[in-house]
Design a protein around this motif. Sequence first.
Motif, PDB file in Angstrom:
ATOM      1  N   GLN A 120       0.824  -1.198   0.000  1.00  0.00           N
ATOM      2  CA  GLN A 120       0.000   0.000   0.000  1.00  0.00           C
ATOM      3  C   GLN A 120       0.865   1.258   0.000  1.00  0.00           C
ATOM      4  OE1 GLN A 120      -2.552   0.073   3.375  1.00  0.00           O
ATOM      5  NE2 GLN A 120      -3.903   1.625   2.556  1.00  0.00           N
ATOM      6  N   VAL A 121       0.520   2.206  -0.862  1.00  0.00           N
ATOM      7  CA  VAL A 121       1.240   3.474  -0.900  1.00  0.00           C
ATOM      8  C   VAL A 121       0.903   4.278   0.346  1.00  0.00           C
ATOM      9  CG1 VAL A 121       1.524   5.641  -2.146  1.00  0.00           C
ATOM     10  CG2 VAL A 121       1.297   3.500  -3.409  1.00  0.00           C
ATOM     11  N   ILE A 122       1.924   4.738   1.040  1.00  0.00           N
ATOM     12  CA  ILE A 122       1.736   5.417   2.316  1.00  0.00           C
ATOM     13  C   ILE A 122       2.424   6.770   2.296  1.00  0.00           C
ATOM     14  CG2 ILE A 122       2.221   5.344   4.802  1.00  0.00           C
ATOM     15  CD1 ILE A 122       2.091   2.295   4.625  1.00  0.00           C
ATOM     16  N   MET A 123       1.688   7.804   2.697  1.00  0.00           N
ATOM     17  CA  MET A 123       2.257   9.138   2.830  1.00  0.00           C
ATOM     18  C   MET A 123       2.812   9.305   4.246  1.00  0.00           C
ATOM     19  SD  MET A 123       0.468  12.930   2.654  1.00  0.00           S
ATOM     20  CE  MET A 123       0.014  12.853   0.923  1.00  0.00           C
ATOM     21  N   VAL A 124       4.109   9.611   4.314  1.00  0.00           N
ATOM     22  CA  VAL A 124       4.773   9.850   5.592  1.00  0.00           C
ATOM     23  C   VAL A 124       5.407  11.228   5.540  1.00  0.00           C
ATOM     24  CG1 VAL A 124       6.634   9.124   7.137  1.00  0.00           C
ATOM     25  CG2 VAL A 124       5.261   7.405   5.972  1.00  0.00           C
ATOM     26  N   LEU A 125       5.225  11.975   6.598  1.00  0.00           N
ATOM     27  CA  LEU A 125       5.875  13.280   6.694  1.00  0.00           C
ATOM     28  C   LEU A 125       6.688  13.306   7.973  1.00  0.00           C
ATOM     29  CD1 LEU A 125       2.706  13.838   5.513  1.00  0.00           C
ATOM     30  CD2 LEU A 125       3.884  15.950   4.934  1.00  0.00           C
ATOM     31  N   GLY A 126       7.839  13.990   7.922  1.00  0.00           N
ATOM     32  CA  GLY A 126       8.621  14.051   9.146  1.00  0.00           C
ATOM     33  C   GLY A 126      10.058  14.455   8.940  1.00  0.00           C
ATOM     34  N   SER A 127      10.793  14.311  10.027  1.00  0.00           N
ATOM     35  CA  SER A 127      12.220  14.572  10.083  1.00  0.00           C
ATOM     36  C   SER A 127      12.829  13.419  10.865  1.00  0.00           C
ATOM     37  CB  SER A 127      12.488  15.902  10.798  1.00  0.00           C
ATOM     38  OG  SER A 127      12.220  15.772  12.182  1.00  0.00           O
ATOM     39  N   PRO A 128      14.142  13.327  10.934  1.00  0.00           N
ATOM     40  CA  PRO A 128      14.726  12.209  11.695  1.00  0.00           C
ATOM     41  C   PRO A 128      14.247  12.094  13.136  1.00  0.00           C
ATOM     42  CG  PRO A 128      16.394  13.223  10.335  1.00  0.00           C
ATOM     43  CD  PRO A 128      15.172  14.105  10.220  1.00  0.00           C
ATOM     44  N   LYS A 129      13.711  13.176  13.692  1.00  0.00           N
ATOM     45  CA  LYS A 129      13.258  13.135  15.083  1.00  0.00           C
ATOM     46  C   LYS A 129      11.822  12.655  15.231  1.00  0.00           C
ATOM     47  CE  LYS A 129      16.328  16.941  16.414  1.00  0.00           C
ATOM     48  NZ  LYS A 129      16.397  18.345  16.912  1.00  0.00           N
ATOM     49  N   LEU A 130      11.022  12.810  14.190  1.00  0.00           N
ATOM     50  CA  LEU A 130       9.606  12.462  14.291  1.00  0.00           C
ATOM     51  C   LEU A 130       9.025  12.211  12.909  1.00  0.00           C
ATOM     52  CD1 LEU A 130       6.924  12.285  15.936  1.00  0.00           C
ATOM     53  CD2 LEU A 130       6.669  14.748  15.553  1.00  0.00           C
TER      54      LEU A 130
ATOM     55  N   THR B  81      -5.354   8.065   6.478  1.00  0.00           N
ATOM     56  CA  THR B  81      -6.053   8.740   5.388  1.00  0.00           C
ATOM     57  C   THR B  81      -5.303  10.035   5.140  1.00  0.00           C
ATOM     58  OG1 THR B  81      -7.576   9.970   6.830  1.00  0.00           O
ATOM     59  CG2 THR B  81      -8.278   7.780   6.104  1.00  0.00           C
ATOM     60  N   ASP B  82      -5.205  10.440   3.873  1.00  0.00           N
ATOM     61  CA  ASP B  82      -4.436  11.659   3.616  1.00  0.00           C
ATOM     62  C   ASP B  82      -5.318  12.784   3.084  1.00  0.00           C
ATOM     63  OD1 ASP B  82      -4.326  10.612   0.765  1.00  0.00           O
ATOM     64  OD2 ASP B  82      -2.850   9.275   1.672  1.00  0.00           O
ATOM     65  N   HIS B  83      -5.490  12.884   1.784  1.00  0.00           N
ATOM     66  CA  HIS B  83      -6.237  14.021   1.248  1.00  0.00           C
ATOM     67  C   HIS B  83      -7.674  13.627   0.929  1.00  0.00           C
ATOM     68  CE1 HIS B  83      -2.030  15.537   0.084  1.00  0.00           C
ATOM     69  NE2 HIS B  83      -2.439  16.194   1.153  1.00  0.00           N
ATOM     70  N   ILE B  84      -8.448  13.414   1.996  1.00  0.00           N
ATOM     71  CA  ILE B  84      -9.877  13.164   1.842  1.00  0.00           C
ATOM     72  C   ILE B  84     -10.625  14.101   2.790  1.00  0.00           C
ATOM     73  CG2 ILE B  84      -9.437  10.739   1.273  1.00  0.00           C
ATOM     74  CD1 ILE B  84     -10.592   9.980   4.005  1.00  0.00           C
ATOM     75  N   PRO B  85     -11.891  14.380   2.511  1.00  0.00           N
ATOM     76  CA  PRO B  85     -12.649  15.251   3.423  1.00  0.00           C
ATOM     77  C   PRO B  85     -12.731  14.665   4.824  1.00  0.00           C
ATOM     78  CG  PRO B  85     -13.819  14.944   1.346  1.00  0.00           C
ATOM     79  CD  PRO B  85     -12.687  13.953   1.352  1.00  0.00           C
ATOM     80  N   LEU B  86     -12.736  15.532   5.812  1.00  0.00           N
ATOM     81  CA  LEU B  86     -12.781  15.085   7.199  1.00  0.00           C
ATOM     82  C   LEU B  86     -14.016  14.236   7.477  1.00  0.00           C
ATOM     83  CD1 LEU B  86     -11.361  15.203   9.922  1.00  0.00           C
ATOM     84  CD2 LEU B  86     -12.566  17.334  10.404  1.00  0.00           C
ATOM     85  N   GLN B  87     -15.138  14.555   6.838  1.00  0.00           N
ATOM     86  CA  GLN B  87     -16.362  13.806   7.087  1.00  0.00           C
ATOM     87  C   GLN B  87     -16.275  12.357   6.591  1.00  0.00           C
ATOM     88  OE1 GLN B  87     -19.559  15.712   5.003  1.00  0.00           O
ATOM     89  NE2 GLN B  87     -18.721  15.333   2.971  1.00  0.00           N
TER      90      GLN B  87
ATOM     91  N   MET C 213      -4.878   9.181  12.119  1.00  0.00           N
ATOM     92  CA  MET C 213      -6.067   8.734  11.408  1.00  0.00           C
ATOM     93  C   MET C 213      -6.436   9.681  10.265  1.00  0.00           C
ATOM     94  SD  MET C 213      -6.996   5.826  12.588  1.00  0.00           S
ATOM     95  CE  MET C 213      -5.243   5.464  12.822  1.00  0.00           C
ATOM     96  N   TYR C 214      -6.034  10.960  10.395  1.00  0.00           N
ATOM     97  CA  TYR C 214      -6.324  11.907   9.321  1.00  0.00           C
ATOM     98  C   TYR C 214      -5.242  12.982   9.272  1.00  0.00           C
ATOM     99  CZ  TYR C 214      -8.488  14.773  13.055  1.00  0.00           C
ATOM    100  OH  TYR C 214      -8.733  15.492  14.205  1.00  0.00           O
ATOM    101  N   HIS C 215      -5.234  13.696   8.188  1.00  0.00           N
ATOM    102  CA  HIS C 215      -4.173  14.622   7.813  1.00  0.00           C
ATOM    103  C   HIS C 215      -3.765  15.582   8.934  1.00  0.00           C
ATOM    104  CE1 HIS C 215      -2.499  18.154   5.670  1.00  0.00           C
ATOM    105  NE2 HIS C 215      -2.142  17.318   4.715  1.00  0.00           N
ATOM    106  N   ASP C 216      -4.664  16.452   9.362  1.00  0.00           N
ATOM    107  CA  ASP C 216      -4.286  17.504  10.305  1.00  0.00           C
ATOM    108  C   ASP C 216      -3.980  16.964  11.696  1.00  0.00           C
ATOM    109  OD1 ASP C 216      -4.831  19.064   8.149  1.00  0.00           O
ATOM    110  OD2 ASP C 216      -6.251  20.390   9.151  1.00  0.00           O
ATOM    111  N   GLN C 217      -4.565  15.830  12.046  1.00  0.00           N
ATOM    112  CA  GLN C 217      -4.317  15.245  13.366  1.00  0.00           C
ATOM    113  C   GLN C 217      -2.827  14.983  13.579  1.00  0.00           C
ATOM    114  OE1 GLN C 217      -5.298  11.049  13.988  1.00  0.00           O
ATOM    115  NE2 GLN C 217      -6.479  11.619  15.802  1.00  0.00           N
TER     116      GLN C 217
END
Length: 311
Positions: free
Chosen positions: A135-145, A151-157, A243-247
Motif C-alpha cells: 500500500q502506498v503510504i504518505m509519511v511526513l517528518g524529520s529524523p526526530k519524528l 487517510t491523507d487528502h480526503i474530506p474530514l467527514q 487517522m487523518y491529515h491535520d491530526q
Amino acid sequence: MKIAISVGDSNGVGLEILLKSHKAISKLCTPIYCVDKVLLKEVAKRLNIPMPKHLKYITPNAKIPPIIPAKIAKESGAYSYASFLSALNLTLQGKTKALVTLPIHKKAWQLAKIPYAGHTEALRDLLKMNQKPSQVIMVLGSPKLYVALFTDHIPLQSVAQSIQVESLKAFLLNLAPHITKAPCGVLGLNPHAGDFGVLGGEEKAITQAIKEVNQTLKKPIFIGPLVPDTAFIGKHLRYYVAMYHDQGLIPLKTLYFKESINLTLNLPIIRTSVDHGTAFDIAYQNKADSTSYLNAVREAVFRFKNTKLSL
C-alpha cells in the motif's frame, strides 16, 4: 546521480526555492529540472537574483503559464502537472534515480481538470498501486519524528467511515517494515480516544487492528489507540500513525516545520517532497525557506544509495 525535479506551481514559492538552492543541490546530485528555461529566466528576473549556470532541463508538455504571484490559476495548475508527469516519466524510465516534487496548488489542479487531489493520489493511480499488496503510504517528518497518514487528502467527514479493521490492518502491515525503532504510536480518532466508547466507537476497530497486526508480526510494533491531544507529549516515540491529515501534521509542523519532508513509501520509485505548500502569502518576495527542499533531496540521495529504505 541524476534526480528529476518537478517545479510545482509557478505562482508560488517553488521556483524561487529551486533557483536559490541550485548550487547546494548540485553538490548532492545532478538535478534535472522539468521546466522551460524561459520561465525560469522570468522568475529570476522578477526576484532580482542571478540565473544559475549549467542548468539541465526537460521541457514539460504544457503551455508556459503567465506568472501571477499568489494567483490560483488553471494555467499554472496544468503546467505543474505536466512538470510532474515529465519528472515521473524520467524516473520510471531510469533516466533519473529519484523524483523530488516542489509544491503544487490543489485548487489549481482542479481548475485545470486534473483528476487528483495531489501528488500521492496521482502516484497511486498512475502507477496502478491501488491494487498492489504494498500500500502506498504518505509519511511526513524529520529524523526526530515521523507521522504516517492512514487517510491523507480526503474530506474530514469521510475519515470515520474509512476506519475499518481490515483496511487499517493492511496499512499497518505495510508500514511495519519501515519502522526501525518500535513502538509506533497509533492515534485514536475521537477526543480522549473515545473514552471507552462514550465519545465514539472507531477506537474498537483501531484496537482490534493493532492487536491482530502485532500477533501477525509476533512483536508489539504498534501501540494504541493513543489519546490524540497528549500522544506527542513525553512519549519519546519516533513514529506515529494519524487517522487523518491535520491530526498528525499539526504537531509535526509545529515542532519541525522547516526541516520536515514528505516521503511516499512502497512505490516502485523513490519520491520525496517538501513538507509545505505554495506559500502564496510570501510568493515572489524573496522570503522562501529552502530547508525542506534541501532535506528532501538529501533523503532521495540517501535512499538511492542505501538498499535498506527504512525510516
